[in-house]
Design an enzyme around this catalytic site. Sequence first.
Site, short mmCIF file in Angstrom:
data_model
loop_
_atom_site.label_atom_id
_atom_site.label_comp_id
_atom_site.label_asym_id
_atom_site.label_seq_id
_atom_site.Cartn_x
_atom_site.Cartn_y
_atom_site.Cartn_z
N ASP A 58 23.55 10.20 29.97
CA ASP A 58 22.18 9.71 31.69
C ASP A 58 21.54 8.80 31.84
O ASP A 58 20.88 8.16 32.26
CB ASP A 58 21.55 10.95 31.89
CG ASP A 58 23.13 12.42 32.23
OD1 ASP A 58 22.60 13.36 32.13
OD2 ASP A 58 24.06 11.61 32.59
N GLU A 108 57.69 42.79 28.56
CA GLU A 108 57.37 42.18 29.64
C GLU A 108 57.22 41.87 31.09
O GLU A 108 58.17 41.09 30.57
CB GLU A 108 56.44 40.91 28.73
CG GLU A 108 55.91 42.21 27.62
CD GLU A 108 54.69 40.79 27.18
OE1 GLU A 108 54.29 39.36 27.48
OE2 GLU A 108 54.45 41.25 26.04
N LYS A 141 57.64 38.31 32.96
CA LYS A 141 58.04 36.66 32.78
C LYS A 141 57.05 36.29 33.76
O LYS A 141 57.75 36.11 35.01
CB LYS A 141 59.43 35.78 32.36
CG LYS A 141 59.13 34.74 32.31
CD LYS A 141 60.34 33.97 31.69
CE LYS A 141 59.50 32.28 31.01
NZ LYS A 141 59.45 31.69 31.78
N GLU A 157 49.33 33.48 30.97
CA GLU A 157 49.79 32.52 32.49
C GLU A 157 48.06 32.86 33.49
O GLU A 157 48.08 33.67 33.82
CB GLU A 157 50.54 32.88 32.87
CG GLU A 157 51.82 33.22 32.09
CD GLU A 157 52.27 32.32 31.64
OE1 GLU A 157 52.43 31.60 30.89
OE2 GLU A 157 52.84 31.16 32.26
N LYS A 160 60.76 41.33 23.30
CA LYS A 160 59.71 40.42 21.87
C LYS A 160 60.08 41.88 20.76
O LYS A 160 59.81 42.98 21.35
CB LYS A 160 58.33 40.44 22.70
CG LYS A 160 58.36 39.35 23.52
CD LYS A 160 56.47 38.81 23.50
CE LYS A 160 56.22 38.30 24.55
NZ LYS A 160 54.61 37.71 25.04
N LYS A 198 66.33 36.37 32.32
CA LYS A 198 65.79 35.07 33.47
C LYS A 198 66.64 36.31 34.10
O LYS A 198 67.94 36.25 34.20
CB LYS A 198 66.47 33.63 33.69
CG LYS A 198 65.19 32.70 32.61
CD LYS A 198 63.93 33.17 33.64
CE LYS A 198 63.15 31.35 32.69
NZ LYS A 198 63.65 30.04 32.92
N CYS A 249 67.38 5.35 62.33
CA CYS A 249 66.39 5.69 62.45
C CYS A 249 65.88 7.14 62.88
O CYS A 249 64.94 6.57 64.31
CB CYS A 249 65.54 4.35 61.56
SG CYS A 249 63.78 5.66 60.51
N CYS A 260 67.62 4.26 55.61
CA CYS A 260 66.72 2.87 56.76
C CYS A 260 66.42 1.84 56.16
O CYS A 260 65.22 2.10 55.44
CB CYS A 260 65.29 3.48 57.67
SG CYS A 260 65.12 2.07 58.38
S1 IVH Z 1 55.01 34.98 25.13
C1 IVH Z 1 55.74 32.15 21.26
N1 IVH Z 1 54.97 36.12 27.08
O1 IVH Z 1 56.89 31.24 29.67
C2 IVH Z 1 56.66 32.58 22.83
N2 IVH Z 1 55.73 33.74 27.57
O2 IVH Z 1 59.29 29.62 28.67
C3 IVH Z 1 55.07 32.93 23.50
N3 IVH Z 1 55.44 33.06 30.03
O3 IVH Z 1 54.94 28.86 28.35
C4 IVH Z 1 54.79 33.43 24.25
N4 IVH Z 1 55.48 35.43 30.78
O4 IVH Z 1 53.81 30.74 29.09
C5 IVH Z 1 54.80 35.13 26.76
N5 IVH Z 1 54.82 38.25 29.01
C6 IVH Z 1 54.88 36.38 28.19
C7 IVH Z 1 55.55 35.60 29.81
C8 IVH Z 1 55.60 34.42 28.94
C9 IVH Z 1 55.17 34.20 31.03
C10 IVH Z 1 55.61 31.48 29.60
C11 IVH Z 1 54.55 30.81 28.34
C12 IVH Z 1 55.63 30.29 27.95
C13 IVH Z 1 56.81 30.36 28.87
C14 IVH Z 1 58.29 30.29 27.81
#
Ligand code: IVH
Length: 702
Positions: free
Chosen positions: A36, A139, A141, A198, A313, A337, A432, A456
Site C-alpha cells: 500500500d 449419503e 451425492k 460441497e 462408503k 448415479k 439467417c 450463416c
Molecule cells: S466423499 C475420496 N461424499 O463427488 C472421496 N463426495 O465424484 C471423497 N461429492 O469431488 C468424496 N457428495 O466433491 C463424497 N456425500 C459425498 C459427496 C461427494 C458429492 C462429490 C465430491 C467429489 C465428487 C466425486
Amino acid sequence: MSDAALRIAWLTAELLRHNRLYHEENAPEISDQAYDTLFRELEALEGEHPDKARPDSPTRIVGGAAVSELKSFVHVVPMLSLQNGYRRSAGEEAPPSDDRWGGPYEDLLEWESGKPRRSGGLRRLLGEAAPRAIAYVVEPKLDGLAMELVYVDGEFVAGGTRGDGAVGEDVTHNLRTLANLPRRLIGAPAGRISVRGEVLFDLAGFERMNSEREARGEKRFENPRNSAAGTMRQLDPAMCRDRPLQFFAHSAGEHPDAPPSHHELLEQFVRWGFTVSPLCRRCVGLEAAIAAIAAIEASRAELPYEIDGAVIKVDNVALQEELGFVTRSPRWAMAFKYPPAQVHTRLASVLFSVGRTGQVTPVAQLEPARVGGVTVRNASLHNEHQMLRVLGLREGDRLVIQRAGDVIPEVVAAVDEPGREERPRVLYPELCPVCGHPLLRSLADEGKPEMVQIRCPNSFGCAAQVEGALRHFASRLAMDIEGLGEKLVGQLVAAGLALRPSDLYALAGRAPDLVALDRMGEQSARNLLDSIELSKGRPLDRVLLALGVPMVGEATARELARHFRGVEPLLAATVDELDAVPNVALTTATAIHGFFADAGNRAEIAALQAVGVRFVPPPALAAGPLTGKTFVLTGTLPSMGRDEMKLRIEAAGGKVAGSVSKKTDFVVAGAEAGAKLDKATELGVPVLDQAGALALIAGGNS
Ligand code: IVH
C-alpha cells in the site's frame, strides 16, 4: 529521464511484480502494508506528473479489477474423485459388457462381491478380513462445488476449490460470507484440520433469486451448480454474500486424529458445528444400503438442494485403509448415479440462435416446467438431425425434457399423441434469422448426417456474429476488457462504432461518440478506453483465444504460444508444423491452419498489429521457487500422472531429467518406484513424495 519519471517507472514495474507474486504465484514478498505504501507513493507521483504515468500502471486498474485471477490453493492431501456406478431403470440397456446379471443395483452388487468368475469386489479384496455384513454409510451425492476448508486450532483460515485435485483456487474471501460455515469449531483439537464438502444453492433461494433477477430485467441463471461455481469464483465477496449458498461437510482431508469410522466422523462434524446432510445413514449389509439409496432417490424431488445420486462408503476406517485406492478414487466408496430427472411439458416455439461462429442452433422454448427442483424454460435440440430425424419435432409437441447436473436441459423425445401427425413439422429457416443472409449447409463428415452444419456465412455482416466475436474478444479469459459487456457491445455495433475487434482500438479517437451512448458518462468512457489500451499487452495465448481460432481453447492456445512464440510464425505454419505441437491433434491443426489462411482473418490480425496489439510471447523459462533445480520422477503418483507433475515442476522453474545422477536435486517417487529410487538412495539424493513435491512447488520448504 527526470527523477520523477524514473521513480514512476520503477514503482510501476515493482508493483506489477508484486501483483504477480501475490495473485499468480501465491508467493508474496512484501506485506499488504508495504504494498500500500508503494501504491500510494505511485498514486501521488502520478498525480503530480500525469504525463509521466505509464499506461500499464497498477493505479489505473479500477477497484478490485487488478486481481485478474484467484490465488491457487494447494491440497496437502489430494482431493480424489469417486468411481461411478449407475442405477439402471427398467428396460434401460446396460453399457456393453460380457458378463452381467441384471437388475437396477447390479453395479453395487458387483462392487461388493465382484463379477461371477472374475476377480475384484470388496469381499474378495478383504478376504478373511471381510465381515459377514459390511457396514456402510449411505449419503446423498450433493451436486455442488467441491470445497476444502482448512482450520488451524479450530479457526477457519482458508478454503479452496477442488481444481485438479492437487491445486484449486483460493476462495476464502467468499467462503467467509456463507452463513452456515463455522468460523470456529466447537471443541476441535489443536493443529491443522481440513474438512471437505460441497457448496450448494438452496433451491428455494435459487428460485427466489431468479425471480428477483427477472424483476430487475436481468438474465435468469439456468442451473444452480454452475451459478454456485460462478459465484464462488467472484473476486468481490459482496456478490457471494447476497446469494443463498450453503456448505455441507462429507469427508476429511488432513485429520491426524480421525475417528475409527465414517459415521463417527460425520457426527464429529456436526458437533464441531458443520451442516451434514440429514439423509446420511449407517447401514449394516448391502441390502440395507440399497434400501437407503432407494429412499434418497424417492425423496429427490422434495429435497431443498440438488443431488445426482447417492454415495456409499465403507464405514470402518481400518477396512477403508485395507482396501486403498485405484488411481484417483478410493476402492471403499462409490458414487451411485440416478438417471437424470425427466419431466413432460409442451413446446411453445423453436428459436434458432446464431452463435459467434455463425452456427445456427435450434433451442426449444417450453412452457415452464420444474425438473429436479429447477424451472426449465428452454432446452437444447442440438442440431437439425436431432430435431427432424430423431425427434421428428412438430409444432406444439408434448416433450420429454431431461436435466442432468450441469448440462443444458435437453429434449429427449416427443410424445406421440392423437392428432400429432396433422400438425406441421418444425423446419430450419432458409435465411439467417438475424441478418437474412441465405444459410449454408455443409457436411462435416460424409455419411454422418448428424454432422451437417448449418451456418450463416456472413461473418462480418451478421450482427449475431459480429457481436458474438466482440464479446468473446473482450471476455475475461481472452483480452479481459473491463466494462465491455453484452449491452455495450450491442450499442457499439448498432452505432457502427465497432464491427471488428481492431475497431475497438480506434475508439480512443471517437470519445464524443462513445459518451453519447446510453449509460456512458465521461468517466466510464475514460475507464473503458483505459482498459482497451491495457489489453494491447495481453500475452499471445490470450490473444489467440480472443481471436476465436476454431477448436482452440485455453490449453491449446497456451501450447501454441509456447511453441511458436509469436503470431508471424503461426501465420506461416503448415498443417504438419501445427500437428507437431504437443497436444494438438490433426483435426485441430487443420482447423487452425484454415483460420490463419483466411484472408479476412489475416487482415484482422494485421489490423490489430497496426493499432498496437503486441501479441506478447510467453517468458522463455518460468522463474519460480524451483529455478535451477533438477528433478527425476519415478513410480506411480497417488493422484496425478508424471506428465502433470513434470508440467508443474517446469511451471515453477524447475527441470525434469530422465535419469538420476549427482546433478539431480530431488527424486519424486510414487508407488512401485524402481531402479531410480535405489540410485537416489545410493547417491544420497533427497526423495520426495507427491505431497512433498507439491509443497516445494508451492514455495514451501520441505
Ligand atoms: S466423499 C475420496 N461424499 O463427488 C472421496 N463426495 O465424484 C471423497 N461429492 O469431488 C468424496 N457428495 O466433491 C463424497 N456425500 C459425498 C459427496 C461427494 C458429492 C462429490 C465430491 C467429489 C465428487 C466425486
